[in-house]
Design a protein around this motif. Structure first.
Motif, PDB file in Angstrom:
ATOM      1  N   UNK A  30       0.837  -1.193   0.000  1.00 61.54           N
ATOM      2  CA  UNK A  30       0.000   0.000   0.000  1.00 61.54           C
ATOM      3  C   UNK A  30       0.867   1.236   0.000  1.00 61.54           C
ATOM      4  N   UNK A  31       0.269   2.349  -0.303  1.00 60.74           N
ATOM      5  CA  UNK A  31       1.013   3.595  -0.358  1.00 60.74           C
ATOM      6  C   UNK A  31       1.446   4.045   1.022  1.00 60.74           C
ATOM      7  N   UNK A  32       0.800   3.532   2.071  1.00 60.68           N
ATOM      8  CA  UNK A  32       1.140   3.935   3.420  1.00 60.68           C
ATOM      9  C   UNK A  32       2.068   2.945   4.114  1.00 60.68           C
ATOM     10  N   UNK A  33       2.350   1.841   3.451  1.00 57.00           N
ATOM     11  CA  UNK A  33       3.189   0.811   4.053  1.00 57.00           C
ATOM     12  C   UNK A  33       4.464   0.661   3.252  1.00 57.00           C
ATOM     13  N   UNK A  34       5.548   1.281   3.749  1.00 57.63           N
ATOM     14  CA  UNK A  34       6.825   1.233   3.049  1.00 57.63           C
ATOM     15  C   UNK A  34       7.826   0.342   3.755  1.00 57.63           C
ATOM     16  N   UNK A  35       7.351  -0.494   4.658  1.00 60.19           N
ATOM     17  CA  UNK A  35       8.270  -1.358   5.392  1.00 60.19           C
ATOM     18  C   UNK A  35       8.805  -2.448   4.473  1.00 60.19           C
ATOM     19  N   UNK A  36      10.000  -2.989   4.803  1.00 67.75           N
ATOM     20  CA  UNK A  36      10.548  -4.073   3.983  1.00 67.75           C
ATOM     21  C   UNK A  36       9.636  -5.288   3.924  1.00 67.75           C
ATOM     22  N   UNK A  37       8.830  -5.502   4.990  1.00 64.11           N
ATOM     23  CA  UNK A  37       7.963  -6.681   5.022  1.00 64.11           C
ATOM     24  C   UNK A  37       6.909  -6.657   3.934  1.00 64.11           C
ATOM     25  N   UNK A  38       6.539  -5.471   3.460  1.00 62.92           N
ATOM     26  CA  UNK A  38       5.528  -5.389   2.413  1.00 62.92           C
ATOM     27  C   UNK A  38       6.067  -5.846   1.071  1.00 62.92           C
ATOM     28  N   UNK A  39       7.385  -5.912   0.937  1.00 66.52           N
ATOM     29  CA  UNK A  39       8.018  -6.339  -0.311  1.00 66.52           C
ATOM     30  C   UNK A  39       8.624  -7.738  -0.176  1.00 66.52           C
ATOM     31  N   UNK A  40       9.114  -8.041   1.007  1.00 63.58           N
ATOM     32  CA  UNK A  40       9.740  -9.341   1.264  1.00 63.58           C
ATOM     33  C   UNK A  40       8.648 -10.339   1.638  1.00 63.58           C
ATOM     34  N   UNK A  41       7.994 -10.883   0.624  1.00 63.99           N
ATOM     35  CA  UNK A  41       6.867 -11.792   0.844  1.00 63.99           C
ATOM     36  C   UNK A  41       7.262 -13.220   0.504  1.00 63.99           C
ATOM     37  N   UNK A  42       6.498 -14.152   1.027  1.00 68.28           N
ATOM     38  CA  UNK A  42       6.757 -15.565   0.761  1.00 68.28           C
ATOM     39  C   UNK A  42       6.691 -15.865  -0.728  1.00 68.28           C
ATOM     40  N   UNK A  43       5.682 -15.302  -1.409  1.00 69.38           N
ATOM     41  CA  UNK A  43       5.510 -15.561  -2.837  1.00 69.38           C
ATOM     42  C   UNK A  43       6.718 -15.088  -3.629  1.00 69.38           C
ATOM     43  N   UNK A  44       7.202 -13.883  -3.303  1.00 66.62           N
ATOM     44  CA  UNK A  44       8.344 -13.331  -4.032  1.00 66.62           C
ATOM     45  C   UNK A  44       9.588 -14.179  -3.820  1.00 66.62           C
ATOM     46  N   UNK A  45       9.837 -14.572  -2.591  1.00 69.72           N
ATOM     47  CA  UNK A  45      11.032 -15.372  -2.298  1.00 69.72           C
ATOM     48  C   UNK A  45      10.919 -16.758  -2.925  1.00 69.72           C
ATOM     49  N   UNK A  46       9.739 -17.361  -2.844  1.00 74.95           N
ATOM     50  CA  UNK A  46       9.552 -18.692  -3.426  1.00 74.95           C
ATOM     51  C   UNK A  46       9.777 -18.669  -4.935  1.00 74.95           C
ATOM     52  N   UNK A  47       9.201 -17.675  -5.617  1.00 75.31           N
ATOM     53  CA  UNK A  47       9.415 -17.574  -7.058  1.00 75.31           C
ATOM     54  C   UNK A  47      10.885 -17.321  -7.371  1.00 75.31           C
ATOM     55  N   UNK A  48      11.524 -16.477  -6.566  1.00 75.35           N
ATOM     56  CA  UNK A  48      12.943 -16.206  -6.784  1.00 75.35           C
ATOM     57  C   UNK A  48      13.794 -17.448  -6.638  1.00 75.35           C
ATOM     58  N   UNK A  49      13.486 -18.261  -5.627  1.00 77.80           N
ATOM     59  CA  UNK A  49      14.233 -19.508  -5.434  1.00 77.80           C
ATOM     60  C   UNK A  49      13.961 -20.497  -6.557  1.00 77.80           C
ATOM     61  N   UNK A  50      12.709 -20.564  -7.007  1.00 79.07           N
ATOM     62  CA  UNK A  50      12.366 -21.476  -8.093  1.00 79.07           C
ATOM     63  C   UNK A  50      13.126 -21.109  -9.368  1.00 79.07           C
ATOM     64  N   UNK A  51      13.073 -19.831  -9.738  1.00 84.40           N
ATOM     65  CA  UNK A  51      13.791 -19.374 -10.939  1.00 84.40           C
ATOM     66  C   UNK A  51      15.296 -19.520 -10.740  1.00 84.40           C
ATOM     67  N   UNK A  52      15.767 -19.185  -9.531  1.00 83.35           N
ATOM     68  CA  UNK A  52      17.202 -19.260  -9.252  1.00 83.35           C
ATOM     69  C   UNK A  52      17.746 -20.671  -9.324  1.00 83.35           C
TER      70      UNK A  52
END
Length: 666
Positions: free
Chosen positions: A12-34
């Motif tokens: 969201x526009x009001x949530x700039x914490x790293x947790x809003x970007x560091x999500x399980x889905x993002x990491x899982x896809x990154x590991x799969x592609x990696x």
């Protein structure tokens, strides 16, 4: 509600914490592609010594996959996908599994004073853990200097940021660059031609902003059909090896002079990604090395053995010329970076002494808040622990006779210093000179621990690991900076990707060594011979007959060429890309002609597409196809590996009379 948004990967526009970007889905896809990239890079690295960072391709694939999810990933999450994938996929080079580990296995007790060293799976895990993290912990402070303060270009990272911005309908990132030379402004839109540069580890052109229609048009269809075609051809070549070993100029030249052709779509794809100038340099080296110097060495009696023999044959003889070219190119290319680095240090001290009254008023150009940055305490503690544990693990794996702990510690410190030079060179020219920096470390350790070939190779590997990691991850941090991604979230992705890749890379290498002889016909591991040959030279000082004359001549010639290229690249002159690349030229010597010819086809296709069929120079449709070609063969190589492991052999050796079919001759 905020918790649900985080779980779904929304920012969201009001949530700039790293947790809003560091999500399980993002990491899982990154590991799969990696993980796919890890197998792919190990496969190609053992074949040709070349691996690709694939950052742009990782972000594109991550975006395409996320379109299939109920809640697509944000741009910042895609950057976490990319960062995690790159950290996972480049470990084969960072940990030396395509170079120094095979080199240790080539040692001869009579010649080198040490028997061959073949690491077990658990020893490979220990070695990988030793070198996997210290480059990651170096990234945050280097980011502060080269990305925030000096605003270096990092062309590959900038191009990836442009792609991500278009795919997510974001405003184009600010790509105005402040160059260290005069701090002149340079907009990528003003470049007359995009620059393309390469190393044996990574190639990426400096691209103008990517058009929305061309980026959105490059989707699943192009990626899937190119992937499937490449995968099917690779599987056919496994059962009928002659498909990838065509005697293009007849069986005599194929059998006696190694002139065959491998119509691998993955090499065509690599040529597309490299571009025509780089593939031309590589093929110029191939012609000079294999059509000129190889026959000269053979017929003059300087290399009387079989042409393909790395000890007595002309392939081993021209290796020395290749090594001289790479060293000359690296030294000349790094000279301005080193000189400017020390000039900057001196200049900063002068300015500090002239402004003592203004202590505490230094302007900080950092745009991120503290909660989104990596704390300095983490960096200091993490780097210190990684070096201490790394030194201990190297001692456990290789023993006191291999390399002494104090020497390993010096190797880590030297690797840290060389990493700074690597990042600066990469930021300005898009070239990460890791091979040259590894050789500098070898030269240094020949002085402080003379006569120890094992120590020499390991120390070079430690330096190369730091430079490789710091450079590759800095491209990702540049992308994150331009797209306003959290550096802390990227840091988490880097740590997780590197951790997982320790096990993936070591396991993959163990499987390959069980299924194939390495080095061998299928996986010659050419860079392993470079590492071992330089270590032997530094210890014994013995060169093959007449090799020194040609080494001096080619080193001097490419020293001049590298100086001209460095001058042109640093001033963004359009014809800089047409000056031969010394590293690419030298790779043409290392690899047999079969690998270089297919890449030239890709380079020609890229040039024709860009000149005749591309909507503009930002059209990435062919890049998507090239990515499918590379991934198709890389993924299918896992299938081939399993077939080989379980004893499923080739269907027919018809046409393999020239002896160059890996599946039939091994």
């Amino acid at each position: 509600m905020n918790l649900m948004m985080r779980l779904r990967g929304l920012r969201s526009t009001n949530d700039n914490s790293p947790n809003s970007e560091f999500t399980f889905t993002a990491v899982f896809l990154g590991l799969l592609i990696g993980c796919l990239l890890c197998f792919t890079n190990l496969y190609f690295g053992l074949q040709t010594g070349f691996i690709s960072m694939m950052s742009l391709q990782s972000s594109l694939i991550g975006f395409l996959i996320s379109r299939m999810l109920p809640t697509p990933l944000t741009a910042q999450e895609v950057i976490v996908v990319q960062t995690t994938a790159v950290a996972t996929g480049t470990m084969p080079l960072a940990a030396g599994f395509v170079g120094i580990i095979p080199a240790l296995g080539l040692m001869n007790e009579k010649q080198d004073g040490s028997p061959p060293i073949h690491l077990s799976w658990i020893a490979g895990i220990g070695w990988s853990c030793a070198v996997a993290f210290f480059g990651v912990f170096m990234s945050p402070p280097i980011r502060k200097q080269v990305i925030i303060e000096e605003q270096l270009a990092f062309p590959s990272g900038t191009a990836t940021a442009q792609l991500i911005s278009v795919l997510h309908d974001l405003p184009p990132p600010e790509t105005t660059l402040r160059q260290r030379r005069g701090y002149q402004r340079l907009d990528t839109e003003e470049a007359a031609e995009p620059l393309s540069s390469t190393t044996n580890e990574e190639t990426a052109p400096l691209q103008p902003p990517i058009r929305e229609d061309s980026a959105k048009a490059a989707g699943w269809r192009e990626l899937l059909w190119s992937f499937l075609v490449s995968a099917i051809l690779t599987l056919i070549a496994y059962f009928f090896p002659v498909v990838f070993a065509i005697p293009l100029f007849g069986n005599y030249l194929a059998r006696n002079w190694a002139w065959s052709f491998t119509p691998s779509l993955s090499y065509v794809g690599q040529g597309i990604i490299m571009g025509l100038p780089t593939t031309l340099s590589m093929n110029m080296g191939m012609v000079v090395g294999w059509a000129v110097l190889s026959p000269i060495a053979k017929f003059s009696g300087w290399a009387p053995g079989p042409v393909g023999d790395m000890t007595t044959g002309s392939r081993g003889w021209i290796l020395w010329v290749s090594l001289a070219i790479m060293c000359a190119d690296s030294v000349v290319s790094l000279t301005p970076v080193v000189s400017e680095f020390f000039m900057d240090v001196v200049w900063r001290k002068i300015r500090a002494s002239n402004r003592r009254a203004d202590v505490g008023t230094k302007q900080d150009h950092e745009v991120e808040t503290e909660d989104r940055l990596v704390p300095t305490k983490w960096v200091v503690i993490g780097w210190s622990i990684s070096v201490i544990i790394g030194t201990l693990l190297v001692w456990i794996v290789f023993g006191h006779e291999g390399i002494k702990p104090w020497a390993t510690f010096i190797g880590f410190v030297l690797g840290g210093l060389l990493s700074i030079l690597a990042v600066r060179a990469l930021g300005e020219t898009d070239i990460n000179p890791v091979s040259g920096l590894g050789k500098i470390s070898q030269l240094f350790f020949a002085w402080i621990q003379p006569g120890n070939i094992v120590a020499n190779i390991i120390a070079g590997g430690v330096a190369e690991a730091g430079a490789q990691q710091a450079g590759d991850l800095m491209q990702d941090l540049k992308t994150g900076h331009l797209c306003k991604a959290s550096p802390r979230a990227q840091f988490y992705g880097q740590l997780i990707g590197s951790s997982v890749s320790i096990f993936v890379t070591t396991t993959a290498y163990s499987l390959y060594t069980r299924a194939y002889p390495i080095p061998g016909p299928s996986f010659p591991a050419p860079t392993a011979y470079v590492w071992l040959s330089l270590a032997r030279l530094l210890r014994d000082g013995q060169l093959p007959k007449k090799a020194s004359v040609f080494m001096i001549a080619f080193a001097a010639s490419f020293g001049v060429i590298a100086a001209l290229k460095t001058y042109a690249v640093r001033r963004q002159i359009w014809w800089a890309k047409w000056i031969p690349s010394g590293v690419a030229f030298a790779i043409g010597f290392l690899n047999t002609p079969s690998f270089s010819l297919a890449r030239l086809i890709g380079g020609v296709l890229e040039y024709i597409f860009r000149k005749r069929y591309a909507k503009d120079e930002s059209d990435i449709r062919l890049i998507v196809v090239a990515s499918g070609f590379v991934l198709g063969e890389g993924v299918t190589s896992v299938v081939s590996l399993l077939l080989r492991t379980f004893g499923v052999g080739v269907a027919s050796c018809w046409g393999c009379g020239h002896g160059l079919c890996g599946g039939c001759s091994s």
